[in-house]
Motif scaffolding. Structure first.
Motif, short mmCIF file in Angstrom:
data_model
loop_
_atom_site.label_atom_id
_atom_site.label_comp_id
_atom_site.label_asym_id
_atom_site.label_seq_id
_atom_site.Cartn_x
_atom_site.Cartn_y
_atom_site.Cartn_z
N GLU A 1 -12.30 -8.18 34.10
CA GLU A 1 -12.67 -9.55 33.74
C GLU A 1 -13.43 -9.50 32.42
OE1 GLU A 1 -14.79 -11.65 36.82
OE2 GLU A 1 -13.67 -10.61 38.40
N GLU A 2 -13.16 -10.46 31.56
CA GLU A 2 -13.82 -10.52 30.25
C GLU A 2 -13.89 -11.98 29.83
OE1 GLU A 2 -13.47 -7.55 26.53
OE2 GLU A 2 -11.74 -8.90 26.70
N GLY A 3 -15.00 -12.38 29.23
CA GLY A 3 -15.17 -13.76 28.79
C GLY A 3 -15.49 -13.84 27.31
N ARG A 4 -15.25 -15.03 26.76
CA ARG A 4 -15.61 -15.28 25.36
C ARG A 4 -16.98 -15.96 25.33
NH1 ARG A 4 -14.19 -13.57 20.89
NH2 ARG A 4 -13.58 -15.47 19.82
N TYR A 5 -17.87 -15.42 24.51
CA TYR A 5 -19.24 -15.92 24.44
C TYR A 5 -19.70 -16.01 22.99
CZ TYR A 5 -19.88 -14.87 29.45
OH TYR A 5 -19.78 -14.82 30.82
N ARG A 6 -20.65 -16.90 22.76
CA ARG A 6 -21.44 -16.87 21.53
C ARG A 6 -22.68 -16.04 21.85
NH1 ARG A 6 -22.13 -16.95 15.97
NH2 ARG A 6 -24.28 -16.20 15.93
N VAL A 7 -22.80 -14.89 21.20
CA VAL A 7 -23.90 -13.97 21.48
C VAL A 7 -24.89 -13.99 20.32
CG1 VAL A 7 -24.55 -11.59 22.00
CG2 VAL A 7 -22.36 -12.50 22.83
N ASP A 8 -26.15 -14.17 20.63
CA ASP A 8 -27.23 -14.08 19.65
C ASP A 8 -28.34 -13.21 20.22
OD1 ASP A 8 -26.58 -16.00 17.33
OD2 ASP A 8 -26.18 -17.23 19.10
N VAL A 9 -29.07 -12.56 19.31
CA VAL A 9 -30.11 -11.62 19.71
C VAL A 9 -31.46 -12.10 19.18
CG1 VAL A 9 -30.89 -9.22 19.61
CG2 VAL A 9 -28.44 -9.73 19.74
N GLU A 10 -32.44 -12.17 20.05
CA GLU A 10 -33.77 -12.66 19.69
C GLU A 10 -34.46 -11.70 18.72
OE1 GLU A 10 -36.83 -14.61 18.88
OE2 GLU A 10 -35.54 -15.57 20.39
N THR A 11 -34.97 -12.24 17.60
CA THR A 11 -35.64 -11.41 16.60
C THR A 11 -37.07 -11.88 16.30
OG1 THR A 11 -34.80 -12.77 14.77
CG2 THR A 11 -33.44 -10.89 15.45
N GLN A 12 -37.53 -12.94 16.96
CA GLN A 12 -38.83 -13.52 16.61
C GLN A 12 -39.90 -13.31 17.67
OE1 GLN A 12 -39.39 -14.93 13.56
NE2 GLN A 12 -37.28 -14.36 13.06
N GLU B 1 -18.63 -21.31 27.34
CA GLU B 1 -17.95 -22.43 26.69
C GLU B 1 -18.62 -23.78 26.92
OE1 GLU B 1 -14.58 -23.01 30.22
OE2 GLU B 1 -13.99 -22.31 28.24
N LYS B 2 -19.37 -23.93 27.97
CA LYS B 2 -20.06 -25.20 28.27
C LYS B 2 -20.85 -25.72 27.08
CE LYS B 2 -24.03 -26.90 30.89
NZ LYS B 2 -25.01 -26.65 31.96
N PHE B 3 -21.39 -24.81 26.27
CA PHE B 3 -22.35 -25.20 25.23
C PHE B 3 -21.68 -25.56 23.91
CE2 PHE B 3 -24.56 -22.58 28.31
CZ PHE B 3 -25.59 -23.43 28.67
N GLY B 4 -20.36 -25.41 23.82
CA GLY B 4 -19.63 -25.85 22.64
C GLY B 4 -19.88 -25.05 21.38
N LEU B 5 -20.36 -23.83 21.52
CA LEU B 5 -20.60 -22.97 20.36
C LEU B 5 -19.38 -22.09 20.10
CD1 LEU B 5 -24.24 -21.85 21.24
CD2 LEU B 5 -23.56 -23.68 19.69
N GLN B 6 -19.16 -21.77 18.84
CA GLN B 6 -18.02 -20.92 18.50
C GLN B 6 -18.27 -19.50 18.99
OE1 GLN B 6 -16.86 -20.99 14.40
NE2 GLN B 6 -15.19 -19.54 14.67
N ALA B 7 -17.37 -19.00 19.82
CA ALA B 7 -17.53 -17.65 20.37
C ALA B 7 -17.43 -16.61 19.26
CB ALA B 7 -16.48 -17.39 21.44
N ASN B 8 -18.20 -15.54 19.40
CA ASN B 8 -18.14 -14.44 18.43
C ASN B 8 -17.87 -13.09 19.09
OD1 ASN B 8 -20.61 -14.10 19.68
ND2 ASN B 8 -21.83 -14.05 17.80
N ALA B 9 -17.72 -13.07 20.43
CA ALA B 9 -17.54 -11.78 21.10
C ALA B 9 -16.79 -11.95 22.41
CB ALA B 9 -18.90 -11.13 21.37
#
Length: 325
Positions: A259-270, A283-291
């Motif tokens: 199983e594999e999904g498409r996600y928009r992945v971001d990493v906390e830096t602050q 996909e619920k959040f409407g962001l363009q997937a990057n991974a």
């Protein structure tokens, strides 16, 4: 059979060593280079561990070894010596300076992928400092990479270095975010939670079966993994964890990806509280997937690959002190 052309970018200790062994023994792989980055253990110890691994596989001096970034981009280096010890179970080798390339790992990543655009995949199983630096140094690098498989983060789950963060993303979160923003067309992530702790952790009984095999590679496997297994059991993880090698296995044997999904992945830096946390938006959040994020891998099939690897005969390139102890 057309082989996968791969570069293994790693912080050589424990399962990084296993990943290199898998790459060198799997008939579907052609390892074009090993690149090292600051991560698990002190950098010079990583170099020794890489030479030990290449030597046990009989490949020292045959597979290029490139040394990369010795520090994260902005933050102080953090080690995982409490988990892995020295990463090699106390093994030692008389280093072969001739087996270390003079070309920096970042330059090697850029050059090799530019020479064969769209043909070489990168398996990044340490902090992403080298990969991010290559992105910044040469904007064509992103398009030249066939696919990028990353071991890092958790899918909105628990960390292993802090409650929020997995080690690789925590050590260099700024590099991880650069890579997430870079626009790699085929980026895959294998996580700590849930993938590693559910699909790539093997009980002591399973581990004992693997380490009863009598080959140099199996002996090295036991040496590098014993300390981590002991640590895991001390913190409530029931077995030997193999996040890095299952990441390579997912590239070489895509049938392992159940199983594999498409996600928009971001990493906390602050935030110091959640530094290195990987926010994975579905996909619920409407962001363009990057991974592509693995959601379930075939742990039983991967275990069979490990067993096959450990049965592979080899003649070490040079003596590894302590391997027979």
């Amino acid at each position: 059979m057309q082989k996968h052309q791969i570069i293994i970018d790693n912080d050589t200790a424990q399962d990084d060593c296993v990943t290199i062994l898998l790459g060198l023994t799997d008939p579907t792989a052609n390892v074009r280079a090993i690149t090292t980055v600051a991560g698990n253990v002190p950098f010079d110890r990583q170099v020794a561990n890489a030479q030990i691994t290449l030597s046990v596989a009989g490949k020292l001096g045959e597979v290029p070894l490139h040394l990369g970034c010795r520090q994260p981009m902005l933050r102080p280096w953090v080690s995982a010596e409490d988990v892995h010890g020295d990463g090699s179970g106390g093994l030692q080798i008389d280093l072969d300076p001739g087996a270390i390339s003079e070309e920096h790992a970042v330059d090697a990543l850029i050059r090799l992928t530019a020479e064969q655009p769209g043909e070489i995949s990168i398996v990044a199983i340490g902090p992403l400092t080298n990969i991010a630096t290559a992105v910044v140094k040469d904007r064509a690098f992103v398009k030249n990479v066939k696919s990028l498989f990353i071991m890092g983060g958790s899918n909105n789950g628990r960390g292993n270095t802090t409650p929020a963060a997995e080690f690789n993303f925590y050590v260099d979160p700024h590099a991880a975010q650069i890579v997430m923003d870079a626009g790699f067309e085929d980026l895959h992530i294998v996580t700590w939670d849930p993938i590693t702790i559910r699909d790539a952790t093997y009980s002591r009984a399973q581990y004992d079966r693997l380490t009863s095999i009598d080959t140099p590679i199996a002996k090295l496997f036991k040496k590098v993994c014993d300390a981590t297994l002991d640590f895991n059991e001390s913190v409530g993880i029931d077995g030997s964890t193999h996040p890095d090698s299952i990441t390579l296995a997912a590239l070489l044997h895509p049938e392992l990806i159940l199983e594999e999904g498409r996600y928009r992945v971001d990493v906390e830096t602050q935030s110091e509280l959640t530094m290195g946390y990987s926010a994975m938006a579905w996909e619920k959040f409407g962001l363009q997937a990057n991974a592509h994020v693995a959601e379930r891998l075939d742990g039983a099939a991967f275990y069979a690959l490990l067993e096959q690897m450990l049965h592979t005969p080899s003649v070490p390139s040079r003596p590894v002190h302590g391997l027979e102890a």
